[in-house]
Design a protein around this motif. Structure first.
Motif, mmCIF file in Angstrom:
data_model
loop_
_atom_site.group_PDB
_atom_site.id
_atom_site.type_symbol
_atom_site.label_atom_id
_atom_site.label_comp_id
_atom_site.label_asym_id
_atom_site.label_seq_id
_atom_site.Cartn_x
_atom_site.Cartn_y
_atom_site.Cartn_z
ATOM 1 N N PRO A 84 31.610 -23.997 16.773
ATOM 2 C CA PRO A 84 30.566 -22.976 16.782
ATOM 3 C C PRO A 84 29.193 -23.585 16.556
ATOM 4 O O PRO A 84 29.059 -24.584 15.832
ATOM 5 N N PRO A 85 28.157 -23.039 17.164
ATOM 6 C CA PRO A 85 26.799 -23.550 16.937
ATOM 7 C C PRO A 85 26.338 -23.198 15.530
ATOM 8 O O PRO A 85 26.816 -22.240 14.915
ATOM 9 N N SER A 86 25.403 -23.974 14.989
ATOM 10 C CA SER A 86 24.784 -23.593 13.727
ATOM 11 C C SER A 86 23.852 -22.411 13.974
ATOM 12 O O SER A 86 23.502 -22.099 15.122
ATOM 13 N N ARG A 87 23.453 -21.773 12.911
ATOM 14 C CA ARG A 87 22.516 -20.657 13.043
ATOM 15 C C ARG A 87 21.199 -21.132 13.644
ATOM 16 O O ARG A 87 20.585 -20.421 14.456
ATOM 17 N N HIS B 292 23.370 -13.576 7.079
ATOM 18 C CA HIS B 292 24.118 -12.709 6.166
ATOM 19 C C HIS B 292 25.084 -13.529 5.306
ATOM 20 O O HIS B 292 25.852 -14.351 5.808
ATOM 21 N N GLY B 293 24.997 -13.305 3.984
ATOM 22 C CA GLY B 293 25.903 -13.982 3.077
ATOM 23 C C GLY B 293 25.520 -15.406 2.732
ATOM 24 O O GLY B 293 26.223 -16.059 1.951
ATOM 25 N N GLN B 294 24.426 -15.899 3.295
ATOM 26 C CA GLN B 294 23.986 -17.263 3.027
ATOM 27 C C GLN B 294 22.926 -17.270 1.926
ATOM 28 O O GLN B 294 22.173 -16.307 1.773
ATOM 29 N N PRO C 236 26.109 -10.908 12.648
ATOM 30 C CA PRO C 236 26.489 -11.371 13.989
ATOM 31 C C PRO C 236 27.149 -12.735 14.011
ATOM 32 O O PRO C 236 27.947 -13.027 14.914
ATOM 33 N N TYR C 237 26.843 -13.585 13.022
ATOM 34 C CA TYR C 237 27.409 -14.938 13.045
ATOM 35 C C TYR C 237 28.929 -14.936 12.881
ATOM 36 O O TYR C 237 29.576 -15.941 13.159
ATOM 37 N N ARG D 234 15.069 -14.308 2.066
ATOM 38 C CA ARG D 234 13.840 -14.965 2.523
ATOM 39 C C ARG D 234 13.701 -14.848 4.043
ATOM 40 O O ARG D 234 12.609 -14.611 4.568
ATOM 41 N N TRP D 235 14.809 -15.024 4.737
ATOM 42 C CA TRP D 235 14.816 -14.888 6.197
ATOM 43 C C TRP D 235 14.432 -13.479 6.611
ATOM 44 O O TRP D 235 13.594 -13.290 7.504
ATOM 45 N N ARG D 236 15.014 -12.485 5.975
ATOM 46 C CA ARG D 236 14.695 -11.109 6.336
ATOM 47 C C ARG D 236 13.229 -10.788 6.051
ATOM 48 O O ARG D 236 12.571 -10.118 6.843
#
Length: 338
Positions: A258-261, A294-296, A241-242, A301-303
């Motif tokens: 754009p805002p940060s995550r 995604h891709g970071q 989505p980002y 770990r986040w998931r």
């Protein structure tokens, strides 16, 4: 062109596709924290569900989700007209008629992609919907179905449906096989024929033509916009989505960076608290956030964090605030390092 039609046309430059079980109100609110102007769609709503179900449960949304299109599915003009009359009180931006879904369940109801075999009926459905609303009525279709997959077949379909009053077509650039392929396979197996959609715009310059299918970046969307009026992004916007964080600046004249995550997550917290207080489980909201990183580095770990902590029946806002606190401890809260 009236104000309602102009608003829908302007925002249709970039849109996120209607996706069953994905583009619900929680996900749409989350996307609005990334992009204010990208056109959003509801999940597909069948006439039967709307006419016989809980209208508020089906149609309710936060005003900040606008511009928002309600996608309807049906094959009976009177039922579709009744559905539009009901929906008109809820403040949608436009209505979209689904003529592209190839699932067996949809075919059994005689709507979705099988209606591409009946362009006169689709024109009748559009006319019935337009007769009871001031809002635009658009059609989402495929480039063809089964053996009816020549460009001439698509052009004849569009010409006929346009006579019913439709001036905007969202075209998935794959044909659909009504038998032999699952809905998932129908999204990947039939080859993409972007040239059909590009040609459609050349042959029908007075219509708004939006291309859908296989677009997974804003760069790809921008490349198509040289040849069509709009681009619709589907699953890529859900899984990552980002990617929409730059949409307003690239396509709608926005000036804000754009805002940060982490900024997005903080902005989502008041909504989450409100929904939790209303009895909504946290997982109903956090399941849509899995792709935020995604891709970071550290996305896994986040998931894992969301899947383990967010799926508990008693999970609360602390699942998200704990993550944000960890981010602040790692990098001061200003970077996207996970």
């Amino acid at each position: 062109m009236d104000l309602c039609s102009e608003t829908a046309r302007r925002h249709a430059v970039l849109s996120v596709a209607p996706m069953l079980e994905w583009t619900d109100r929680h996900f749409r609110y989350f996307l609005r924290l990334l992009t204010k102007h990208t056109l959003l769609y509801t999940e597909m709503v069948t006439c039967g569900a709307l006419l016989h179900g809980d209208v508020a449960q089906i149609l309710a949304f936060d005003a900040r989700e606008r511009p928002l299109v309600l996608q309807l599915a049906g094959s009976d003009p009177r039922q579709l007209a009744r559905a539009v009359r009901i929906a008109d009180a809820w403040g949608f931006t436009a209505y979209n008629l689904n003529v592209g879904c190839p699932s067996d369940r949809v075919q059994e109801g005689r709507f979705g992609a099988c209606l591409m075999r009946e362009p006169e009926r689709v024109a009748e459905l559009v006319a019935a919907m337009r007769a009871v609303t001031r809002l635009p009525v658009t059609v989402k279709c495929r480039i063809g179905v089964d053996e009816r997959d020549r460009y001439d077949d698509l052009a004849a379909f569009v010409a006929t449906v346009a006579q019913g009053g439709c001036d905007t077509f969202i075209v998935h650039a794959r044909k659909a096989w009504l038998k032999g392929l699952s809905p998932k396979e129908n999204r990947t197996v039939p080859p993409l024929r972007y040239e059909f959609v590009h040609r459609l715009k050349r042959d029908f310059p007075g219509l708004t033509i939006v291309l859908n299918g296989g677009v997974d970046s804003l760069d790809q969307a921008a490349a198509h916009l040289d040849r069509v009026d709009g681009v619709m992004i589907g699953r890529a916007a859900y899984h990552n989505p980002y990617l929409l964080a730059e949409a307003d600046r690239r396509f709608f004249g926005g000036r804000r960076p754009p805002p940060s995550r982490e900024d997005v997550l903080r902005a989502y917290l008041p909504y989450v608290r409100k929904q939790l207080a209303a009895g909504v489980r946290l997982h109903a909201m956090t399941r849509h956030l899995l792709g935020l990183y995604h891709g970071q580095p550290g996305a896994r770990r986040w998931r894992r964090h969301l899947s383990a902590a967010g799926s508990r029946a008693d999970a609360g806002i602390e699942v998200l605030t704990a993550w944000l606190a960890r981010q602040e401890a790692v990098d001061g809260g200003g970077a996207n390092v996970v």
